[in-house]
Write a protein that holds these residues in place. Structure first.
Motif, short mmCIF file in Angstrom:
data_model
loop_
_atom_site.label_atom_id
_atom_site.label_comp_id
_atom_site.label_asym_id
_atom_site.label_seq_id
_atom_site.Cartn_x
_atom_site.Cartn_y
_atom_site.Cartn_z
N TRP A 53 83.32 117.28 119.06
CA TRP A 53 82.96 117.69 117.72
C TRP A 53 81.56 117.18 117.40
O TRP A 53 81.27 116.00 117.59
CB TRP A 53 83.93 117.12 116.68
CG TRP A 53 85.26 117.79 116.66
CD1 TRP A 53 86.32 117.55 117.49
CD2 TRP A 53 85.68 118.82 115.77
NE1 TRP A 53 87.37 118.36 117.17
CE2 TRP A 53 87.01 119.14 116.11
CE3 TRP A 53 85.07 119.49 114.71
CZ2 TRP A 53 87.73 120.13 115.43
CZ3 TRP A 53 85.80 120.45 114.04
CH2 TRP A 53 87.11 120.77 114.40
N SER A 54 80.71 118.05 116.91
CA SER A 54 79.44 117.59 116.35
C SER A 54 79.67 117.19 114.91
O SER A 54 80.64 117.62 114.27
CB SER A 54 78.38 118.69 116.42
OG SER A 54 78.68 119.74 115.50
N LEU A 55 78.77 116.36 114.38
CA LEU A 55 78.92 115.94 112.99
C LEU A 55 78.81 117.12 112.04
O LEU A 55 79.53 117.20 111.04
CB LEU A 55 77.87 114.88 112.64
CG LEU A 55 77.97 113.54 113.39
CD1 LEU A 55 76.95 112.57 112.83
CD2 LEU A 55 79.36 112.96 113.30
N ILE A 56 77.91 118.03 112.32
CA ILE A 56 77.72 119.19 111.44
C ILE A 56 78.94 120.08 111.46
O ILE A 56 79.43 120.54 110.42
CB ILE A 56 76.46 119.97 111.84
CG1 ILE A 56 75.21 119.13 111.56
CG2 ILE A 56 76.39 121.30 111.10
CD1 ILE A 56 73.91 119.79 111.97
N ARG A 57 79.49 120.32 112.65
CA ARG A 57 80.70 121.15 112.75
C ARG A 57 81.86 120.50 112.01
O ARG A 57 82.62 121.17 111.30
CB ARG A 57 81.06 121.38 114.21
CG ARG A 57 82.32 122.22 114.40
CD ARG A 57 82.76 122.24 115.84
NE ARG A 57 84.05 122.91 115.99
CZ ARG A 57 84.94 122.61 116.92
NH1 ARG A 57 84.67 121.65 117.79
NH2 ARG A 57 86.08 123.25 117.00
#
Length: 472
Positions: A423-427
């Motif tokens: 998981w990316s922070l933005i996602r």
């Protein structure tokens, strides 16, 4: 295109409130601004839960020096700290965004010290109040406490996510994080490489976990390694004390001056870093830049050689690892040097190179700090402020952005462990935290009705969230 609905008075006048509209794509739809207690940021409650479990806000409030008149305090330091950290974690970066969210009921709940229905009747701190918070945090009495809070937040997370088991080894990555500024903030300077005015802070992260453990604001014209010789040993010592792990420092070519290396050697801190190429190094590498006999293979090849080298600024030779690379589509061999004080017995050249190559993960985490948190520093000279006052306020602001990263990253790690996917922070912010909700008040209870988007990830996240417990 949305068309505002007209009444008998005709088109809406300038400054008049729009109460409803009908989208042109479907005339059967009527959207109304009804004033119900709704929000799009219900994830702030999850972030508040993680922040409370870490214990960092309570620890800060107990240690910070607050010189305000107790009889005139409307917003505690704890509520203001939550406001800045949680808003930045949710993507509300500017201090004046708190005015935009002034009447959002969920933000009133997420940031307040009070319980029950009281938060819904309280005012939220204004932009001016939060600016004074940065001045308070950046003061000589408090800035060390704010630095320590970030470090403790990372140490708490490490211990809690591993059920109290202390890591044996950690790799501390040090890198610059140039931040563009607009205007003439004190201490900023024009930098020819970036073509704009910048600050030149240092950021420290743990490669194995992605945690941010330190940030140090420096002037825009600071040298790459300026202040690193005192800052890095302090971080290593605190990590040693907090985790019991052996910490190895990984640096790039800008930090391999004698002062930084000597400071680590005097404290028995293991390090490795890349060296900038120069004529002496090229001469040292020349005997090894010969192709082996035979036809070159289709795949790239690589060789490592253990050597010693003494730069002009070094008082004595140091261990260096020469890395020679052969590429199938290139006639020439390529080479670069790494400098290290790691034991030859435990760290053969190939192992040193393997460790250095993992630096890319640290750079990715630092990139997330810039992309997900859009770090910018905007404190300027006001009143009797000196350049140092401006730098202090901006350093406090930088550290609070790193706090926000840590809270997001802690939830991200729980989600990754539960879902077994990256998981990316933005996602995560867009798919997990930016969930609409409606608040219903009844019989002195507040019910938060979450949107359907919460059904997919919130049960999984809440199942793992209790593991984020603070060290006692």
């Amino acid at each position: 295109m949305f068309q505002p609905e007209l009444d008998s008075r005709g088109p809406l006048a300038m400054g008049e409130r729009l109460s409803s509209w009908t989208p042109s794509c479907n005339g059967s739809v009527r959207a109304e601004l009804s004033g119900h207690r709704t929000t799009s940021d219900s994830g702030a409650l999850l972030l508040r839960e993680a922040l409370d479990n870490s214990g960092v806000i309570q620890a800060l409030e107990e240690s910070l020096v607050d010189r305000r008149d107790p009889l005139r305090i409307r917003h505690s330091l704890a509520s203001q700290l939550r406001t800045v950290v949680l808003q930045r974690a949710m993507g509300w970066i500017d201090l004046d965004d708190t005015d935009t969210l002034r009447h959002d009921p969920l933000w009133q709940l997420a940031c307040s010290d009070a319980r029950g229905m009281t938060p819904l009747a309280q005012d939220r701190p204004s932009q001016a109040t939060l600016s004074r918070l940065l001045a308070c945090l950046g003061s000589h009495d408090n800035i060390d406490t704010v630095h320590e809070g970030l470090l403790r937040l990372a140490i708490w997370r490490l211990a809690s996510l591993n059920h109290g088991e202390q890591p044996d080894n950690l790799t501390l990555d040090i890198d610059g994080l140039p931040i563009e500024v607009h205007g003439r903030q004190g201490g900023s300077a024009f930098h020819g490489l970036y073509g704009t005015r910048i600050y030149s802070p240092l950021v420290a992260s743990l490669a194995e976990t992605g945690d941010m453990v330190g940030g140090l604001l420096r002037e825009g014209n600071a040298g790459p390694a300026e202040n690193a010789d005192t800052w890095i040993p302090h971080l290593v010592r605190r990590l040693n004390e907090g985790t019991g792990a052996t910490v190895t420092v990984r640096i790039d070519a800008g930090f391999t001056g004698n002062d930084t290396l000597l400071a680590m050697e005097e404290r028995d801190i293991g390090y490795l870093g890349r060296l900038r190429s120069n004529n002496t190094l090229q001469t040292l590498a020349a005997p090894y830049l010969k192709r082996p006999p035979g036809r070159p293979p289709d795949q790239p090849r690589e060789w490592c050689h253990d050597l010693e080298y003494r730069a002009d600024s070094w008082p004595e030779p140091r261990r260096v690892v020469l890395v020679v690379q052969e590429r199938p589509d290139d006639l020439l061999l390529h080479a670069f040097f790494l400098v290290t004080n790691l034991s030859r017995y435990h760290w053969p050249p190939e192992k040193v190179l393997s460790l250095y190559r993992k630096r890319g993960s640290a750079e990715a985490h630092m990139g997330e700090v810039k992309s997900a948190l859009d770090v910018h520093l905007s404190s300027t000279d006001r009143g009797a402020s000196t350049e140092q006052n401006v730098m202090d306020r901006n350093e406090a602001s930088l550290l609070l952005s790193l706090y926000a990263y840590q809270v997001l990253h802690g939830l991200r790690c729980v989600l990754e462990r539960q879902t077994r996917q990256g998981w990316s922070l933005i996602r995560m912010r867009e798919q997990v935290l930016k969930v609409a909700a409606t608040l219903i008040l009844h019989a002195r209870r507040i019910t938060v009705h979450l949107g359907a988007a919460a059904d997919k990830w919130w049960p999984t996240l809440l199942k793992g969230l209790p593991k984020l417990t603070a060290l006692r």
